[in-house]
Motif scaffolding. Structure first.
Motif, PDB file in Angstrom:
ATOM      1  N   MET A   1      38.735  48.156  33.294  1.00 35.14           N
ATOM      2  CA  MET A   1      37.298  48.387  33.383  1.00 35.14           C
ATOM      3  C   MET A   1      37.006  49.867  33.178  1.00 35.14           C
ATOM      4  O   MET A   1      37.706  50.719  33.717  1.00 35.14           O
ATOM      5  CB  MET A   1      36.771  47.948  34.760  1.00 35.14           C
ATOM      6  CG  MET A   1      35.268  48.099  34.921  1.00 35.14           C
ATOM      7  SD  MET A   1      34.688  47.394  36.488  1.00 35.14           S
ATOM      8  CE  MET A   1      32.922  47.671  36.296  1.00 35.14           C
ATOM      9  N   SER A  65      43.256  55.238  36.996  1.00 40.80           N
ATOM     10  CA  SER A  65      43.394  54.037  36.167  1.00 40.80           C
ATOM     11  C   SER A  65      43.574  54.388  34.697  1.00 40.80           C
ATOM     12  O   SER A  65      44.141  53.600  33.932  1.00 40.80           O
ATOM     13  CB  SER A  65      42.178  53.128  36.340  1.00 40.80           C
ATOM     14  OG  SER A  65      41.021  53.707  35.752  1.00 40.80           O
ATOM     15  N   THR A 339      53.281  43.382  47.243  1.00 43.52           N
ATOM     16  CA  THR A 339      51.898  43.134  46.841  1.00 43.52           C
ATOM     17  C   THR A 339      51.095  42.589  48.018  1.00 43.52           C
ATOM     18  O   THR A 339      49.961  43.029  48.277  1.00 43.52           O
ATOM     19  CB  THR A 339      51.853  42.142  45.665  1.00 43.52           C
ATOM     20  OG1 THR A 339      52.598  42.668  44.567  1.00 43.52           O
ATOM     21  CG2 THR A 339      50.422  41.888  45.219  1.00 43.52           C
ATOM     22  N   LEU A 489      40.104  39.256  39.469  1.00 43.68           N
ATOM     23  CA  LEU A 489      39.491  40.267  38.608  1.00 43.68           C
ATOM     24  C   LEU A 489      40.311  41.550  38.595  1.00 43.68           C
ATOM     25  O   LEU A 489      41.025  41.867  39.548  1.00 43.68           O
ATOM     26  CB  LEU A 489      38.068  40.574  39.077  1.00 43.68           C
ATOM     27  CG  LEU A 489      37.066  39.422  39.033  1.00 43.68           C
ATOM     28  CD1 LEU A 489      35.681  39.915  39.433  1.00 43.68           C
ATOM     29  CD2 LEU A 489      37.019  38.772  37.657  1.00 43.68           C
ATOM     30  N   ASP A 490      40.161  42.315  37.505  1.00 47.42           N
ATOM     31  CA  ASP A 490      40.922  43.559  37.356  1.00 47.42           C
ATOM     32  C   ASP A 490      40.490  44.644  38.336  1.00 47.42           C
ATOM     33  O   ASP A 490      41.206  45.627  38.511  1.00 47.42           O
ATOM     34  CB  ASP A 490      40.783  44.088  35.926  1.00 47.42           C
ATOM     35  CG  ASP A 490      41.517  43.219  34.913  1.00 47.42           C
ATOM     36  OD1 ASP A 490      42.397  42.447  35.341  1.00 47.42           O
ATOM     37  OD2 ASP A 490      41.198  43.303  33.715  1.00 47.42           O
ATOM     38  N   ILE A 491      39.316  44.501  38.940  1.00 50.23           N
ATOM     39  CA  ILE A 491      38.820  45.533  39.857  1.00 50.23           C
ATOM     40  C   ILE A 491      39.047  45.150  41.325  1.00 50.23           C
ATOM     41  O   ILE A 491      38.553  45.817  42.223  1.00 50.23           O
ATOM     42  CB  ILE A 491      37.319  45.814  39.631  1.00 50.23           C
ATOM     43  CG1 ILE A 491      36.506  44.519  39.825  1.00 50.23           C
ATOM     44  CG2 ILE A 491      37.090  46.404  38.255  1.00 50.23           C
ATOM     45  CD1 ILE A 491      35.001  44.745  39.812  1.00 50.23           C
ATOM     46  N   SER A 492      39.788  44.082  41.582  1.00 55.43           N
ATOM     47  CA  SER A 492      40.000  43.631  42.963  1.00 55.43           C
ATOM     48  C   SER A 492      41.097  44.445  43.643  1.00 55.43           C
ATOM     49  O   SER A 492      41.945  45.048  42.977  1.00 55.43           O
ATOM     50  CB  SER A 492      40.394  42.153  42.971  1.00 55.43           C
ATOM     51  OG  SER A 492      41.694  41.999  42.420  1.00 55.43           O
ATOM     52  N   ALA A 495      44.468  43.326  42.361  1.00 54.89           N
ATOM     53  CA  ALA A 495      44.868  43.889  41.067  1.00 54.89           C
ATOM     54  C   ALA A 495      45.389  45.313  41.240  1.00 54.89           C
ATOM     55  O   ALA A 495      46.371  45.708  40.595  1.00 54.89           O
ATOM     56  CB  ALA A 495      43.680  43.869  40.104  1.00 54.89           C
ATOM     57  N   TRP A 496      44.745  46.083  42.119  1.00 54.72           N
ATOM     58  CA  TRP A 496      45.205  47.451  42.352  1.00 54.72           C
ATOM     59  C   TRP A 496      46.570  47.449  43.050  1.00 54.72           C
ATOM     60  O   TRP A 496      47.428  48.280  42.748  1.00 54.72           O
ATOM     61  CB  TRP A 496      44.179  48.228  43.163  1.00 54.72           C
ATOM     62  CG  TRP A 496      44.398  49.707  43.135  1.00 54.72           C
ATOM     63  CD1 TRP A 496      45.040  50.458  44.062  1.00 54.72           C
ATOM     64  CD2 TRP A 496      44.003  50.608  42.095  1.00 54.72           C
ATOM     65  NE1 TRP A 496      45.061  51.779  43.685  1.00 54.72           N
ATOM     66  CE2 TRP A 496      44.434  51.905  42.478  1.00 54.72           C
ATOM     67  CE3 TRP A 496      43.327  50.448  40.893  1.00 54.72           C
ATOM     68  CZ2 TRP A 496      44.203  53.034  41.699  1.00 54.72           C
ATOM     69  CZ3 TRP A 496      43.088  51.577  40.108  1.00 54.72           C
ATOM     70  CH2 TRP A 496      43.538  52.849  40.517  1.00 54.72           C
ATOM     71  N   ARG A 498      48.895  45.199  42.663  1.00 55.53           N
ATOM     72  CA  ARG A 498      49.864  44.911  41.607  1.00 55.53           C
ATOM     73  C   ARG A 498      50.145  46.155  40.770  1.00 55.53           C
ATOM     74  O   ARG A 498      51.292  46.393  40.357  1.00 55.53           O
ATOM     75  CB  ARG A 498      49.322  43.802  40.705  1.00 55.53           C
ATOM     76  CG  ARG A 498      49.318  42.418  41.336  1.00 55.53           C
ATOM     77  CD  ARG A 498      48.571  41.470  40.425  1.00 55.53           C
ATOM     78  NE  ARG A 498      48.639  40.091  40.865  1.00 55.53           N
ATOM     79  CZ  ARG A 498      47.851  39.126  40.395  1.00 55.53           C
ATOM     80  NH1 ARG A 498      46.950  39.414  39.469  1.00 55.53           N
ATOM     81  NH2 ARG A 498      47.972  37.895  40.833  1.00 55.53           N
ATOM     82  N   PHE A 499      49.107  46.925  40.497  1.00 56.06           N
ATOM     83  CA  PHE A 499      49.239  48.168  39.732  1.00 56.06           C
ATOM     84  C   PHE A 499      50.200  49.121  40.440  1.00 56.06           C
ATOM     85  O   PHE A 499      51.061  49.751  39.819  1.00 56.06           O
ATOM     86  CB  PHE A 499      47.853  48.786  39.567  1.00 56.06           C
ATOM     87  CG  PHE A 499      47.813  50.096  38.844  1.00 56.06           C
ATOM     88  CD1 PHE A 499      48.303  50.220  37.546  1.00 56.06           C
ATOM     89  CD2 PHE A 499      47.244  51.225  39.446  1.00 56.06           C
ATOM     90  CE1 PHE A 499      48.245  51.443  36.869  1.00 56.06           C
ATOM     91  CE2 PHE A 499      47.186  52.428  38.791  1.00 56.06           C
ATOM     92  CZ  PHE A 499      47.680  52.527  37.492  1.00 56.06           C
ATOM     93  N   GLU A 502      53.912  47.708  40.300  1.00 60.00           N
ATOM     94  CA  GLU A 502      54.539  47.915  38.992  1.00 60.00           C
ATOM     95  C   GLU A 502      55.187  49.295  38.894  1.00 60.00           C
ATOM     96  O   GLU A 502      56.248  49.451  38.298  1.00 60.00           O
ATOM     97  CB  GLU A 502      53.497  47.748  37.891  1.00 60.00           C
ATOM     98  CG  GLU A 502      53.057  46.307  37.664  1.00 60.00           C
ATOM     99  CD  GLU A 502      51.919  46.205  36.680  1.00 60.00           C
ATOM    100  OE1 GLU A 502      51.498  47.267  36.153  1.00 60.00           O
ATOM    101  OE2 GLU A 502      51.437  45.085  36.443  1.00 60.00           O
TER     102      GLU A 502
END
Length: 507
Positions: A1, A65, A339, A489-492, A495-496, A498-499, A502
C-alpha cells in the motif's frame, strides 16, 4: 500500500526516531509546569502530542515498508551509545503505543474530570509513553536498558496516584519487583558486553555459540529473560501485577495493554531474535526452559483468574496468562509461532485495553467492582457491555475477533516446531478463558439487575458513561474486531508480523 502524499517527504533522516520520542516527552515536561486549573491548555498539549506522534509513526511505517532505514545515535559509552532505530519490529510496538495513547488520553481526560493532581498525572502519563516508545526504538542493549529503567520511574507515580495506603503498598511492591528486574537486565547486558561489546541489534542475532563462551552466553540469557520476565509477569515474577490494580483505570489499561507488561515481552523478542538469534538459542538449548515456563504461566494465570471475585483482579490474572502467549510463541523458534507471538503483541493490547476501559466505566458509573455486581449492567450500559463482550470473546479466541488469529498461528507454530503438546496448553487455556469470561457476559446481559444498578443516575448519552470514556472502549473494541476480520489485508497487524518474521528467519 502506498501513501502518495508522503512520497515527497525526506524519508531517510536520522532524526525521525528521536522526534517520535520527543512528541510525547515535550508535552510531558510542559504539562508538569501547569497547574490543575489550566485544564484547557493541558488537554491541548496532550492531544497535540498524540496526533503529532501518530503522523510521525505513519511516516516511518511508510518509509520502512519502502525499504528506508531510520537511525539516530549519540555516543556516550565506549563500545555502546544511545541508538534509536526504526525497524519493522520496533514499529509493531510503536504503532500499538501510538494508537492506544490516543484512545487512553481521551479516556483518562473523561475519567479524571474534576479530580485533583491532574497535571502530575498527565505529565507522568506522557512520560510513560515516551519511555515505552524509546524502549521500542532502542537499537542496542544499552539504550534498551536506559528506557527500561526509565519506564519503571515513569509508571511508579501512576500506580500510587490515589495516595491511599493500599496504593502505596502496591507501589512499593511494584518498585521492588521492577527495580530488581532492571538489575538482572543490567547484569545480563554486562556479561554480553564483556564478551562482544554492545553492537546494535541485528535481525537474526549477533551472537554465536562456541565451546568457550557457552556458559557465559547461557548466564546472560537467563539474566536477561529473568529481568524482562518481571515486567512481562512470568511466573513466579508476576505478583506485583494484580496488586497494581489499585491504580486508576487508565493506568491499569496502560500497564496491561502497552506499557509495562508489553515492554517485558517485547524485550524477550529482542533478546531471542536480535541479540542471540534463533540458531544460537537453539544450539544452547535455552528455548525449552522458557517454553515450559511460559506454558505453565499461561495455565496458572487462567486458573488464578477463575478464582478472583474482583473484576480488575480477574482481568489482571488474565493478563498474566495472555502475555505469556507471546513468550510461548517466541520460545518455539518457528516462523509460524513467531508470527502468532508478534501479532498477539498487538491483538492482546487492543482486547485488554478495551476490557479495562469498560471495567473503569462500570466502576465509575455503576459502582461495580466485584463480579456479582455485574448483574444487569448490559441493560444499563449496552454499548459499554458490547465493547466488553467483544474483548472477552476475543480473549477466549472466538473467531473472527483478533485473539482467534493469534491462537491459530500459535497452534500452527506448535505443529511446525514439533511441540505438539503446546496445542493442549492452548486448548485448556481457551476453555479456562471461557470459564472465567462467559459468566461475566451472562451476568451483564441476562441476570436481573440489582436495585443499585437499576436506580443509578443517568448521565451522558442517557444510559452510558461520559462520552470520553465510552467511545475509546467502542473504538478499541472495533479495532479488535476489524483486525481479525481484515487479517488477510496487506495493512493488517498480521501482515506486518509476517513481514518481520521473513527478516528474522530469512524465509
Amino acid at each position: 500500500m502506498t501513501f502518495p502524499f508522503l512520497q515527497s517527504l525526506p524519508l531517510s533522516t536520522q532524526f525521525l526516531p528521536l522526534a517520535i520520542v520527543l512528541s510525547s516527552l515535550i508535552p510531558a515536561l510542559l504539562i508538569f509546569a501547569l497547574s490543575d486549573r489550566q485544564a484547557t491548555l493541558r488537554t491541548a498539549l496532550n492531544i497535540a502530542g498524540v496526533f503529532i506522534k501518530l503522523v510521525l509513526v505513519v511516516w516511518m511505517l511508510y518509509g520502512v515498508s519502502q525499504g528506508h532505514s531510520y537511525r539516530f545515535s549519540l555516543p556516550f559509552l565506549p563500545g555502546g551509545g544511545l541508538v534509536l532505530r526504526g525497524d519493522a519490529l520496533a514499529l509493531q510496538f510503536v504503532t500499538l503505543s501510538a494508537v492506544l495513547w490516543l484512545a487512553t488520553t481521551f479516556y483518562a481526560i473523561g475519567y479524571l474530570k474534576g479530580t485533583a493532581l491532574q497535571s502530575r498525572f498527565f505529565g507522568y502519563f506522557s512520560l510513560c509513553v515516551s519511555t515505552t516508545v524509546g524502549l521500542a526504538l532502542a537499537g542496542n542493549l544499552v539504550t534498551f536498558l536506559l528506557f527500561y529503567e526509565l519506564l519503571t520511574l515513569a509508571t511508579f507515580p501512576l500506580v500510587v496516584h490515589k495516595g491511599t495506603p493500599e496504593a502505596l503498598r502496591a507501589g512499593r511492591r511494584y518498585l521492588a519487583y521492577t527495580v530488581s528486574g532492571g538489575a538482572f537486565v543490567l547484569l545480563g547486558a554486562a556479561v554480553l558486553h564483556s564478551l562482544v561489546g554492545t553492537p546494535n541489534f541485528v535481525e537474526g542475532g549477533y551472537l554465536a555459540a562456541t565451546s568457550e563462551n557457552r556458559a557465559h552466553l547461557a548466564l546472560a540469557f537467563v539474566l536477561l529473560i529473568a529481568g524482562m520476565g518481571v515486567k512481562a509477569a512470568l511466573f513466579p515474577l508476576h505478583s506485583w501485577l494484580p496488586n497494581a490494580m489499585v491504580a486508576p483505570a487508565p493506568v491499569s489499561a496502560l500497564l496491561h495493554a502497552v506499557a509495562v507488561v508489553k515492554a517485558g515481552a517485547f524485550g524477550m523478542i529482542r533478546v531471542v531474535y536480535d541479540v542471540f538469534g534463533v540458531e544460537t538459542v537453539s544450539a544452547l538449548g535455552l528455548n525449552e526452559p522458557l517454553l515450559w515456563m511460559a506454558a505453565f504461566t499461561v495455565l496458572y494465570g487462567s486458573v488464578q483468574a477463575l478464582r478472583q471475585q474482583e473484576l480488575k483482579k480477574r482481568l489482571a490474572f488474565s493478563t498474566v496468562s495472555q502475555v505469556s502467549y507471546i513468550a510461548l510463541g517466541i520460545a518455539m523458534l518457528s516462523p509460524l509461532a513467531a508470527t502468532g507471538a508478534l501479532v498477539h503483541l498487538v491483538h492482546q493490547g487492543l482486547m485488554k485495553v478495551t476490557l479495562f476501559y469498560c471495567a473503569g466505566s462500570f466502576a465509575e458509573q455503576l459502582g461495580i467492582h466485584r463480579i456479582r455486581e455485574l448483574d444487569g449492567a448490559g441493560r444499563r450500559m449496552p454499548l459499554t457491555m458490547l465493547a466488553f463482550t467483544i474483548g472477552a470473546l476475543g480473549m477466549i479466541g472466538v473467531p473472527p475477533i483478533a485473539g482467534f488469529i493469534s491462537k491459530w498461528y500459535l497452534g500452527l507454530g506448535a505443529l511446525e516446531s514439533g511441540y505438539d503438546w503446546v496445542l493442549g496448553v492452548l486448548i485448556i487455556s481457551g476453555l479456562l478463558n471461557a470459564a472465567y469470561f462467559l459468566p461475566l457476559l451472562y451476568r451483564g446481559w441476562f441476570a436481573v439487575p440489582s436495585r443499585d444498578i437499576a436506580q443509578a443516575p443517568r448521565r451522558a448519552l442517557g444510559r452510558e458513561c461520559h462520552w470520553m470514556m465510552l467511545w475509546p472502549a467502542v473504538f478499541t473494541a472495533g479495532l479488535a474486531l476489524a483486525v481479525g476480520l481484515l487479517a488477510g489485508l496487506d495493512i493488517s497487524p498480521l501482515a506486518w508480523a509476517r513481514f518481520i518474521v521473513e527478516r528474522e528467519f530469512d524465509v
